[in-house]
Design a protein around this motif. Sequence first.
Motif, PDB file in Angstrom:
ATOM      1  N   PHE A 229      55.596 -16.630  24.490  1.00 13.27           N
ATOM      2  CA  PHE A 229      55.607 -16.788  25.943  1.00 13.27           C
ATOM      3  C   PHE A 229      54.982 -18.131  26.317  1.00 13.27           C
ATOM      4  O   PHE A 229      53.854 -18.439  25.932  1.00 13.27           O
ATOM      5  N   ALA A 230      55.733 -18.916  27.077  1.00 11.37           N
ATOM      6  CA  ALA A 230      55.315 -20.278  27.424  1.00 11.37           C
ATOM      7  C   ALA A 230      55.149 -20.406  28.928  1.00 11.37           C
ATOM      8  O   ALA A 230      56.147 -20.503  29.657  1.00 11.37           O
ATOM      9  N   PRO A 231      53.908 -20.435  29.434  1.00 14.22           N
ATOM     10  CA  PRO A 231      53.709 -20.612  30.882  1.00 14.22           C
ATOM     11  C   PRO A 231      54.237 -21.947  31.390  1.00 14.22           C
ATOM     12  O   PRO A 231      54.672 -22.055  32.526  1.00 14.22           O
ATOM     13  N   ARG A 232      54.186 -22.960  30.551  1.00 16.94           N
ATOM     14  CA  ARG A 232      54.672 -24.296  30.936  1.00 16.94           C
ATOM     15  C   ARG A 232      55.688 -24.734  29.888  1.00 16.94           C
ATOM     16  O   ARG A 232      55.340 -25.196  28.793  1.00 16.94           O
ATOM     17  N   GLY A 233      56.967 -24.568  30.232  1.00 17.36           N
ATOM     18  CA  GLY A 233      58.032 -24.725  29.263  1.00 17.36           C
ATOM     19  C   GLY A 233      58.089 -26.085  28.594  1.00 17.36           C
ATOM     20  O   GLY A 233      58.215 -26.186  27.370  1.00 17.36           O
ATOM     21  N   ARG A 234      57.993 -27.158  29.373  1.00 16.49           N
ATOM     22  CA  ARG A 234      58.108 -28.493  28.785  1.00 16.49           C
ATOM     23  C   ARG A 234      56.939 -28.816  27.874  1.00 16.49           C
ATOM     24  O   ARG A 234      57.088 -29.522  26.869  1.00 16.49           O
ATOM     25  N   LEU A 235      55.761 -28.284  28.199  1.00 17.93           N
ATOM     26  CA  LEU A 235      54.613 -28.483  27.319  1.00 17.93           C
ATOM     27  C   LEU A 235      54.838 -27.757  25.995  1.00 17.93           C
ATOM     28  O   LEU A 235      54.509 -28.268  24.917  1.00 17.93           O
ATOM     29  N   ALA A 236      55.417 -26.560  26.074  1.00 19.76           N
ATOM     30  CA  ALA A 236      55.759 -25.847  24.840  1.00 19.76           C
ATOM     31  C   ALA A 236      56.792 -26.621  24.032  1.00 19.76           C
ATOM     32  O   ALA A 236      56.727 -26.671  22.798  1.00 19.76           O
ATOM     33  N   MET A 237      57.744 -27.236  24.715  1.00 22.36           N
ATOM     34  CA  MET A 237      58.737 -28.057  24.021  1.00 22.36           C
ATOM     35  C   MET A 237      58.072 -29.197  23.263  1.00 22.36           C
ATOM     36  O   MET A 237      58.452 -29.539  22.133  1.00 22.36           O
ATOM     37  N   ALA A 238      57.057 -29.810  23.875  1.00 24.14           N
ATOM     38  CA  ALA A 238      56.362 -30.916  23.214  1.00 24.14           C
ATOM     39  C   ALA A 238      55.727 -30.445  21.912  1.00 24.14           C
ATOM     40  O   ALA A 238      55.874 -31.083  20.857  1.00 24.14           O
ATOM     41  N   GLY A 239      55.011 -29.323  21.972  1.00 21.49           N
ATOM     42  CA  GLY A 239      54.358 -28.823  20.763  1.00 21.49           C
ATOM     43  C   GLY A 239      55.345 -28.350  19.718  1.00 21.49           C
ATOM     44  O   GLY A 239      55.172 -28.597  18.518  1.00 21.49           O
ATOM     45  N   LEU A 240      56.417 -27.684  20.164  1.00 21.40           N
ATOM     46  CA  LEU A 240      57.405 -27.153  19.229  1.00 21.40           C
ATOM     47  C   LEU A 240      58.155 -28.268  18.519  1.00 21.40           C
ATOM     48  O   LEU A 240      58.343 -28.242  17.290  1.00 21.40           O
ATOM     49  N   THR A 241      58.596 -29.259  19.287  1.00 21.30           N
ATOM     50  CA  THR A 241      59.348 -30.351  18.667  1.00 21.30           C
ATOM     51  C   THR A 241      58.469 -31.174  17.731  1.00 21.30           C
ATOM     52  O   THR A 241      58.925 -31.651  16.685  1.00 21.30           O
ATOM     53  N   ARG A 242      57.202 -31.353  18.098  1.00 24.27           N
ATOM     54  CA  ARG A 242      56.284 -32.060  17.197  1.00 24.27           C
ATOM     55  C   ARG A 242      56.127 -31.305  15.881  1.00 24.27           C
ATOM     56  O   ARG A 242      56.109 -31.900  14.800  1.00 24.27           O
ATOM     57  N   MET A 243      56.040 -29.987  15.963  1.00 26.19           N
ATOM     58  CA  MET A 243      55.857 -29.170  14.768  1.00 26.19           C
ATOM     59  C   MET A 243      57.083 -29.202  13.862  1.00 26.19           C
ATOM     60  O   MET A 243      56.978 -29.211  12.636  1.00 26.19           O
ATOM     61  N   MET A 244      58.272 -29.267  14.463  1.00 27.63           N
ATOM     62  CA  MET A 244      59.497 -29.154  13.681  1.00 27.63           C
ATOM     63  C   MET A 244      60.123 -30.486  13.303  1.00 27.63           C
ATOM     64  O   MET A 244      61.125 -30.509  12.589  1.00 27.63           O
ATOM     65  N   ASP A 245      59.579 -31.576  13.801  1.00 26.67           N
ATOM     66  CA  ASP A 245      60.134 -32.895  13.483  1.00 26.67           C
ATOM     67  C   ASP A 245      59.407 -33.479  12.271  1.00 26.67           C
ATOM     68  O   ASP A 245      58.243 -33.859  12.371  1.00 26.67           O
ATOM     69  N   PRO A 246      60.072 -33.599  11.138  1.00 25.38           N
ATOM     70  CA  PRO A 246      59.394 -34.130   9.947  1.00 25.38           C
ATOM     71  C   PRO A 246      59.232 -35.640   9.973  1.00 25.38           C
ATOM     72  O   PRO A 246      58.478 -36.204   9.175  1.00 25.38           O
ATOM     73  N   GLY A 247      59.936 -36.312  10.877  1.00 26.18           N
ATOM     74  CA  GLY A 247      59.878 -37.774  10.894  1.00 26.18           C
ATOM     75  C   GLY A 247      60.721 -38.367   9.779  1.00 26.18           C
ATOM     76  O   GLY A 247      61.432 -37.664   9.060  1.00 26.18           O
ATOM     77  N   PRO A 248      60.669 -39.693   9.623  1.00 24.81           N
ATOM     78  CA  PRO A 248      61.507 -40.346   8.610  1.00 24.81           C
ATOM     79  C   PRO A 248      61.115 -39.933   7.196  1.00 24.81           C
ATOM     80  O   PRO A 248      59.932 -39.798   6.877  1.00 24.81           O
TER      81      PRO A 248
END
Length: 358
Positions: A76-95
């Motif tokens: 459950f994400a009270p602030r959707g875009r903030l959750a997107m920031a954390g989720l994408t950071r976690m799942m992005d391995p980078g180069p």
Amino acid sequence: MSHKISEIAAALGAEAEGDLELRVTGAAEPQAAGPDQLALAMDPRYADGIAKGQAQAAVLWPGADWRGLGLKAAIFAPRGRLAMAGLTRMMDPGPDIAPGVHPMSVVDPSAQIGAGAAIAPFVTIGRDVVIGANARVAAHVSIAEGARIGADAVIFQGARIGARVTIGDRFTCQPGAVIGSDGFSFVTPEKSGVEEIRETLGTRAEIVQQSWTRIHSLGAVTIGDDVEIGANACIDRGTIRDTQIGSGTKLDNLVHVGHNVQVGKDCLLCGQVGIAGSAKIGNRVVLAGQVGVNDNIFVGDDVIAGGGTKIFTNAPAGRVLLGYPAVKMETHVEIQKALRRLPRLAAKVSALDRGAED
């Protein structure tokens, strides 16, 4: 790489319910999500898409009936875009760059490469360069002599970092950015037409032939921590003192920062923003797309300028600006309303003129 629902919730600082041991390998829009993907439906408007997809788990708005949506688990994400920031950071391995220095790169013997750094092929690193621990430098990057880059930097393909540039920790540089190019600074032996127009605001004396003499840039660029520079952005070095970008500031693609400019902390400069030489930008300033800032002026802390705004004079702290030239946003709205009334006003004036003639 897969992640447990419990791990994702912990990373986001969010609450979760259901099968917290369930694993997902990525995220997707609800209607396109597969059984091993996390559906992103942080607003009730997206609930219908869950039934069209195959997701077993989703990120939802607080209070959502996840069981009624046919899910096995929910975050459950009270602030959707903030959750997107954390989720994408976690799942992005980078180069994906192998640790160490690739044999097809050229690194000057005097350069210092930090522990855990990864240097891709076709990278050129000059004399006395210092690169911090765990930095990742992608292919075809060049880093000129005397540059210093902090820990955990990620520098993508084709970026150019000039001589004596100093950059803090956790720096992100997107492809093709140029940091430390010479400033665009020229002078004429006699007073130029530009100088004349600045003084007279339009009046020209006799127009004579003029030639331009280059003023070289002896300064460099200093960048703080946690700064991101977008693709094909350009930051010019200072003429004598360094051009400065404060910690936490983010530059979008195609942003141009001129020589001697000072940009404060936690600013957001969107695509095609141009800041002319020696301007000073305060902290937490937001300049939307295609905003232009004149040379030798200041923009105060917490200013927000809407898209296409052209700032020609000093902007006080906290001001919200819009238009060309920039005015308060509410003033700009009133001006636009008045412009829309002009045809009717012109018709009324014309009718009055005809009446007077009769």
